[in-house]
Design an enzyme around this catalytic site. Structure first.
Site, short mmCIF file in Angstrom:
data_model
loop_
_atom_site.label_atom_id
_atom_site.label_comp_id
_atom_site.label_asym_id
_atom_site.label_seq_id
_atom_site.Cartn_x
_atom_site.Cartn_y
_atom_site.Cartn_z
N HIS A 178 0.85 -1.18 0.00
CA HIS A 178 0.00 0.00 0.00
C HIS A 178 0.89 1.24 0.00
O HIS A 178 1.35 1.70 1.03
CB HIS A 178 -0.93 0.00 1.20
N TYR A 183 -1.02 7.20 3.15
CA TYR A 183 -0.53 6.39 4.26
C TYR A 183 0.99 6.45 4.31
O TYR A 183 1.60 7.22 3.57
CB TYR A 183 -1.11 4.97 4.15
N ASN A 238 -6.66 11.70 2.79
CA ASN A 238 -5.98 11.73 4.10
C ASN A 238 -5.02 12.91 4.25
O ASN A 238 -3.95 12.78 4.86
CB ASN A 238 -5.28 10.40 4.35
C1 LIG Z 1 -7.35 1.61 3.04
C2 LIG Z 1 -8.02 2.66 2.62
C3 LIG Z 1 -7.51 3.44 1.46
O1 LIG Z 1 -6.60 2.96 0.77
O2 LIG Z 1 -8.02 4.56 1.25
C4 LIG Z 1 -9.30 3.07 3.26
C5 LIG Z 1 -9.37 3.11 4.64
C6 LIG Z 1 -10.57 3.49 5.25
C7 LIG Z 1 -11.68 3.81 4.48
C8 LIG Z 1 -11.58 3.78 3.09
C9 LIG Z 1 -10.39 3.41 2.47
#
Ligand SMILES: C=C(C(=O)O)c1ccccc1
Length: 373
Positions: A178, A183, A238
């Site tokens: 990922h 992240y 994010n």
């Molecule tokens: C792993 C996620 C990503 O890659 O955006 C994720 C995490 C929480 C809610 C939606 C998606």
């Protein structure tokens, strides 16, 4: 000229078709342990050319949301074994997305209630999903992170290596790193989250160092033919920002080229949103990114995602631009998506109210075509 329903091969992984299930967080694995409901959910979708599971943290420190399955407990590996067995019995192929959220977490989810970690002490300014002491779920502000000490970074690289090994032990056909959606790996890459002054920050080479160390560690552990990576050059997800994505990701593509990865999974535009969204002063050139990767010797499958429908997916593959297309919400709501696309059949609508948390409702109760006929 290939079409969407032709088989293909990503590294060591055979795909019966080019319709991939994208990773989808569903928050239905309490205590981070995959359960029988998860088995049913993935088994139902085994006709995908490849299933990429929901994000799966490599450690508790790497966990950012309640009730996501992990790979850091023996019981979790046992739980995932049931999932991979069920999918393989149906002739499917499945990899797991190994994940460290970095700053996108909450102290209630962290070991000993500690602050989440990140390249720099810059808050994500987003929300995450936790379970309150009374058992109710809630979206709360992410906690302020602390900057990783340089001496801690090698340990997290090794956590990814251990996670990749655990994935193979659990029967997965491989892993997807990922590297997207704001992240930890993406936080190191992008200038808005990484303001380090050591050799993991500043220049493009330094900001890509962590990603490449993780790639090298997991490919040494399980073989490059079983390793893919997900990237999101321009997503604002994010709270992540990058002032100049094209040279950054062209550098990443050039470095990934010789590493023999199974596939490169690219989110085009804003994750789950506007495909034309971009950061920096000009639209991102995805064709250029792929050309740089291929010129550098990259032979991995080119997997595209975000907002594709039947027509655009067929065009993307038949034009030779993409080797496969990943579908998220469409696979969430249509366990037999491959048959529906092949027959150009009507599609179930996804129910947003049941995307995250809960049980079978909105998870394993979407009907397949034969059930509707
Ligand atoms: C792993 C996620 C990503 O890659 O955006 C994720 C995490 C929480 C809610 C939606 C998606």
């Amino acid at each position: 000229m290939a079409n969407l329903f032709d088989p293909t091969k990503f590294g060591d992984i055979e795909l019966a078709n080019r319709i991939v299930m994208a990773p989808l967080t569903r928050n239905r694995s309490p205590k981070a342990i995959p359960n029988n409901l998860n088995v049913t959910y993935y088994e139902q979708r085994a006709t995908a050319g490849l299933i990429i599971t929901e994000g799966t943290p490599v450690t508790q420190q790497g966990q950012g949301y309640a009730d996501v399955p992990g790979l850091y407990l023996p019981q979790a590996v046992e739980g995932w074994q049931k999932v991979t067995d069920a999918v393989h019995r149906k002739g499917g192929r499945i990899v797991t997305q190994i994940w460290h959220v970095g700053r996108v977490s909450h102290v209630s989810l962290q070991p000993n209630g500690a602050a989440p970690v990140a390249p720099s002490a810059i808050p994500a300014g987003t929300k995450t999903y936790i379970i309150n002491p009374n058992g109710s779920g809630a979206f709360v502000e992410t906690s302020a992170p602390r900057a990783l000490e340089r001496s801690e970074i090698a340990g997290i690289v090794d956590d990814f290596r251990k996670g990749a090994r655990a994935a193979i032990d659990a029967g997965f056909d491989g892993i997807e790193l990922h590297g997207a959606n704001g992240y930890l790996i993406d936080q190191f890459l992008k200038s808005g989250a990484n303001q380090r002054t050591d050799d993991y920050g500043g220049s493009i080479e330094n900001r890509a160092r962590f990603l490449l160390e993780v790639v090298d560690a997991v490919t040494r552990e399980i073989g490059a033919g079983r390793v893919g990576i997900r990237l999101s050059p321009v997503t604002p997800g994010n709270g992540i920002t990058e002032t100049d994505p094209q040279p950054l990701f062209n550098y990443v593509a050039k470095q990934l080229g010789p590493r023999g990865l199974a596939f490169i999974h690219v989110i085009e535009g804003a994750t789950g949103g506007d495909r034309d969204f971009f950061q920096g002063d000009k639209p991102f050139d995805y064709q250029e990114l792929k050309a740089v990767y291929r010129k550098a010797g990259g032979t991995g499958g080119w997997l595209v995602n975000n907002g594709y429908d039947r027509e655009s997916a067929i065009e993307a593959v038949e034009s030779g631009y993409a080797d496969a297309v990943a579908f998220g919400k469409l696979f969430l709501a249509n366990p037999d998506l491959v048959d529906r696309l092949r027959q150009n059949a009507p599609l179930n609508e996804p129910d947003k109210a049941t995307f995250y948390g809960g049980g079978a409702k909105g998870y394993t109760d979407y009907p397949a075509l034969e059930a509707v006929a």
